[in-house]
Design an enzyme around this catalytic site. Structure first.
Site, PDB file in Angstrom:
ATOM      1  N   GLU A 115       0.802  -1.177   0.002  1.00 19.12           N
ATOM      2  CA  GLU A 115      -0.192   0.155   0.053  1.00 19.12           C
ATOM      3  C   GLU A 115       0.846   1.378  -0.055  1.00 19.12           C
ATOM      4  O   GLU A 115       0.481   2.286   0.426  1.00 19.12           O
ATOM      5  CB  GLU A 115      -0.790  -0.122   1.233  1.00 19.12           C
ATOM      6  CG  GLU A 115      -1.896  -1.192   1.271  1.00 19.12           C
ATOM      7  CD  GLU A 115      -2.910  -1.407   0.190  1.00 19.12           C
ATOM      8  OE1 GLU A 115      -2.909  -0.576  -0.892  1.00 19.12           O
ATOM      9  OE2 GLU A 115      -3.489  -2.244   0.238  1.00 19.12           O
ATOM     10  N   HIS A 138      -2.580   2.341   8.338  1.00 14.74           N
ATOM     11  CA  HIS A 138      -3.682   1.525   7.858  1.00 14.74           C
ATOM     12  C   HIS A 138      -3.820   0.213   8.786  1.00 14.74           C
ATOM     13  O   HIS A 138      -2.972  -0.360   8.998  1.00 14.74           O
ATOM     14  CB  HIS A 138      -3.448   1.206   6.388  1.00 14.74           C
ATOM     15  CG  HIS A 138      -4.342   0.105   5.873  1.00 14.74           C
ATOM     16  ND1 HIS A 138      -5.744   0.405   5.447  1.00 14.74           N
ATOM     17  CD2 HIS A 138      -4.232  -1.350   5.376  1.00 14.74           C
ATOM     18  CE1 HIS A 138      -6.261  -0.678   5.088  1.00 14.74           C
ATOM     19  NE2 HIS A 138      -5.240  -1.556   5.044  1.00 14.74           N
ATOM     20  N   HIS A 140      -7.092  -2.987  10.142  1.00 13.63           N
ATOM     21  CA  HIS A 140      -8.347  -3.562   9.676  1.00 13.63           C
ATOM     22  C   HIS A 140      -9.128  -4.040  10.901  1.00 13.63           C
ATOM     23  O   HIS A 140      -9.360  -4.964  11.481  1.00 13.63           O
ATOM     24  CB  HIS A 140      -8.084  -5.114   9.150  1.00 13.63           C
ATOM     25  CG  HIS A 140      -7.224  -5.089   7.910  1.00 13.63           C
ATOM     26  ND1 HIS A 140      -6.695  -6.174   7.432  1.00 13.63           N
ATOM     27  CD2 HIS A 140      -6.942  -4.081   6.891  1.00 13.63           C
ATOM     28  CE1 HIS A 140      -5.891  -5.960   6.256  1.00 13.63           C
ATOM     29  NE2 HIS A 140      -6.014  -4.546   6.089  1.00 13.63           N
ATOM     30  N   GLU A 168     -16.776  11.754  22.767  1.00 17.73           N
ATOM     31  CA  GLU A 168     -15.686  12.354  22.637  1.00 17.73           C
ATOM     32  C   GLU A 168     -15.393  12.421  20.810  1.00 17.73           C
ATOM     33  O   GLU A 168     -14.498  12.980  20.499  1.00 17.73           O
ATOM     34  CB  GLU A 168     -14.518  11.266  22.907  1.00 17.73           C
ATOM     35  CG  GLU A 168     -14.333  11.398  24.734  1.00 17.73           C
ATOM     36  CD  GLU A 168     -13.591  12.450  25.134  1.00 17.73           C
ATOM     37  OE1 GLU A 168     -12.140  12.386  24.883  1.00 17.73           O
ATOM     38  OE2 GLU A 168     -13.944  13.638  25.308  1.00 17.73           O
ATOM     39  N   HIS A 209     -13.016  -3.532   3.929  1.00 22.62           N
ATOM     40  CA  HIS A 209     -11.651  -3.696   3.861  1.00 22.62           C
ATOM     41  C   HIS A 209     -10.961  -3.155   5.335  1.00 22.62           C
ATOM     42  O   HIS A 209     -10.393  -3.889   6.229  1.00 22.62           O
ATOM     43  CB  HIS A 209     -10.721  -2.875   2.845  1.00 22.62           C
ATOM     44  CG  HIS A 209      -9.367  -3.311   2.733  1.00 22.62           C
ATOM     45  ND1 HIS A 209      -8.555  -3.813   1.747  1.00 22.62           N
ATOM     46  CD2 HIS A 209      -8.443  -3.289   3.694  1.00 22.62           C
ATOM     47  CE1 HIS A 209      -7.480  -4.010   1.772  1.00 22.62           C
ATOM     48  NE2 HIS A 209      -7.051  -3.431   3.313  1.00 22.62           N
TER      49      HIS A 209
HETATM   50  O1  2HA Z   1      -0.644  -5.539   3.285  1.00 24.67           O
HETATM   51  O2  2HA Z   1      -3.509  -4.442   4.962  1.00 24.67           O
HETATM   52  O3  2HA Z   1      -4.279  -3.606   2.527  1.00 24.67           O
HETATM   53  C1  2HA Z   1      -1.815  -5.680   4.059  1.00 24.67           C
HETATM   54  C2  2HA Z   1      -3.064  -4.897   4.004  1.00 24.67           C
HETATM   55  C3  2HA Z   1      -3.402  -4.513   2.516  1.00 24.67           C
HETATM   56 ZN    ZN Z   2      -5.458  -3.781   4.469  1.00 25.82          ZN
END
Ligand code: 2HA
Ligand code: ZN
Length: 269
Positions: A115, A138, A140, A168, A209
């Site tokens: 990414e 980033h 998940h 908050e 995602h």
């Molecule tokens: O590489 O989260 O979006 C792992 C990720 C890709």
């Molecule tokens: Zn990801």
């Protein structure tokens, strides 16, 4: 030359990836982080001699010469603490951002996260809005991700729901949460789309995602995602129950006054 493993930025990165894994936000190789470093600070630890040169696959003239600490592709956040030099790398962008010199790390022959385009393009976008921005993160987180299956993806509706879930939220992310539809990850296209969304908010949801966050340091960016994820958790606890109370827009305006923030234009009545 000082030991890079004693550098505050490296210690903080190891702690952050470890903590994110512990929160369940980064299963397997999920998630990635990039941290903009100060050249003078890095030179206390590294000779600044390129070990290898990597192709980035995009152009980012604004980042020419800039140095980033970045998680490696295919690497597990769980393992960063045990082998930082394998799982992390320090790169300097050159030639209009089309190439990256590896200054340290990825010691098993690896490279930066898949990414990388979304990260670097988001840095450009955030630095344009806030010169203090240093971090793009980033991950998940399960509740935010789950919410993208059952909630309207309209940005105003999504943001308002999160704001209503904890007092908050409005204070922590007054600019709200921008939302991308499902897109193929790891591409320049999702990178460009993410960066565009980063022009107006520090949080960008990737539907089905995960989420992107941006901020001035790792702690602040972690806290930003943590707050949104907590709100999504509350939402999932109550979404199937009759709603009896909420935080009204009138009360949101009281928060704005008390904490000196301003909710995104047009999002509050
Ligand atoms: O590489 O989260 O979006 C792992 C990720 C890709
Ligand atoms: Zn990801």
């Amino acid at each position: 030359m000082k030991d890079i493993l004693s550098a505050p930025f490296l210690i903080e990165m190891v702690r952050t990836t470890t903590n994110m894994y512990a929160h369940g936000w980064d299963e397997r190789n999920g998630g990635n982080i990039s941290l903009l470093l100060d050249e003078a600070e890095v030179s206390e630890y590294l000779a600044m001699q390129p070990l290898r040169t990597l192709e980035t696959g995009f152009t980012a003239p604004e980042l020419d010469g800039k140095i980033f600490l970045v998680t490696g592709t295919g690497k597990y956040f769980k393992n960063v603490q045990y082998a930082p030099e394998v799982n992390l790398g320090i790169v300097r962008l050159i030639e209009n951002g089309t190439k990256a010199e590896l200054l340290w790390g990825y010691s098993d022959g690896g490279k930066f996260t898949s990414e990388f385009p979304a990260h670097m393009m988001s840095h450009v976008a955030r630095l344009g809005v806030d010169p203090e921005n240093r971090v793009v993160m980033h991950c998940h987180p399960a509740n935010l991700l789950a919410m993208t299956y059952v909630h309207d993806l309209d940005e105003k509706a999504f943001t308002r729901t999160l704001w209503q879930m904890c007092t908050e939220c409005l204070v922590v992310f007054p600019d709200g949460v921008n939302v991308l539809p499902w897109m193929l990850c790891g591409t320049n296209e999702i990178g460009e789309a993410t960066a565009k969304k980063m022009e107006t908010a520090r949080l960008v949801v990737w539907s089905q995602h995960g989420i992107y966050g941006a901020g001035k340091d790792l702690d602040e960016t972690f806290g930003l995602i943590e707050t949104a994820e907590k709100a999504a958790e509350i939402y999932l606890k109550i979404a199937h129950l009759p709603l009896v109370n909420t935080i009204t827009d009138e009360q949101m305006h009281l928060l704005e006054q008390r904490f000196g923030v301003k909710g995104r234009e047009g999002y509050l009545a």
